[in-house]
Motif scaffolding. Structure first.
Motif, PDB file in Angstrom:
ATOM      1  N   LYS A   1       0.867  -1.168   0.000  1.00 42.89           N
ATOM      2  CA  LYS A   1       0.000   0.000   0.000  1.00 42.89           C
ATOM      3  C   LYS A   1       0.900   1.213   0.000  1.00 42.89           C
ATOM      4  N   THR A   2       0.665   2.079  -0.940  1.00 42.28           N
ATOM      5  CA  THR A   2       1.466   3.287  -1.016  1.00 42.28           C
ATOM      6  C   THR A   2       0.689   4.422  -0.362  1.00 42.28           C
ATOM      7  N   VAL A   3       1.124   5.650  -0.545  1.00 43.74           N
ATOM      8  CA  VAL A   3       0.459   6.785   0.078  1.00 43.74           C
ATOM      9  C   VAL A   3      -1.020   6.803  -0.291  1.00 43.74           C
ATOM     10  N   ARG A   4      -1.328   6.780  -1.574  1.00 48.84           N
ATOM     11  CA  ARG A   4      -2.724   6.704  -2.035  1.00 48.84           C
ATOM     12  C   ARG A   4      -2.909   5.571  -3.026  1.00 48.84           C
TER      13      ARG A   4
ATOM     14  N   GLU B   1       5.320   6.456  -4.701  1.00 49.36           N
ATOM     15  CA  GLU B   1       5.572   6.922  -3.335  1.00 49.36           C
ATOM     16  C   GLU B   1       5.075   5.875  -2.358  1.00 49.36           C
ATOM     17  N   LEU B   2       5.969   5.402  -1.503  1.00 48.02           N
ATOM     18  CA  LEU B   2       5.624   4.383  -0.513  1.00 48.02           C
ATOM     19  C   LEU B   2       5.441   5.027   0.853  1.00 48.02           C
ATOM     20  N   LYS B   3       4.539   4.485   1.634  1.00 41.99           N
ATOM     21  CA  LYS B   3       4.306   4.986   2.988  1.00 41.99           C
ATOM     22  C   LYS B   3       5.532   4.774   3.862  1.00 41.99           C
ATOM     23  N   CYS B   4       5.684   5.642   4.836  1.00 41.97           N
ATOM     24  CA  CYS B   4       6.691   5.430   5.857  1.00 41.97           C
ATOM     25  C   CYS B   4       6.311   4.147   6.600  1.00 41.97           C
TER      26      CYS B   4
END
Length: 95
Positions: free
Chosen positions: A11-14, A76-79
């Protein structure tokens, strides 16, 4: 696709990135109200190179950039997502 199996999903940012045994599938959600969705299906054979950027102290996302025959894609990947695991899987499938 017949015979295609999802191996790992992030799961990425969005968005969502899914590694299958045949390609990398990226769901890219656009806009503030998230009404526009773009899907990429990238066969591993078209990835020419990639780079990764770790999340920093004040930065909450890590980035993966892919250069393909079709163009340039940024994910963009989540922290909290293990960027090294993502990169290891990418290397395993592409190389």
């Amino acid at each position: 696709m017949t015979g295609e199996v999802a191996d790992h999903a992030f799961k990425t940012v969005r968005d969502v990135a899914v590694f299958t045994n045949k390609c990398l599938i990226v769901k890219d959600v656009k806009g503030r109200v998230r009404t526009k969705v773009e899907m990429y299906s990238l066969p591993y054979s078209v990835v020419n190179m990639w780079s990764t950027e770790n999340a920093g102290i004040l930065d909450y996302t890590a980035e993966v950039e892919l250069w393909t025959r079709a163009g340039h894609i940024k994910i963009e990947l989540k922290c909290g997502i293990n960027i090294r695991e993502f990169e290891r899987l990418l290397a395993e499938y592409v190389l």
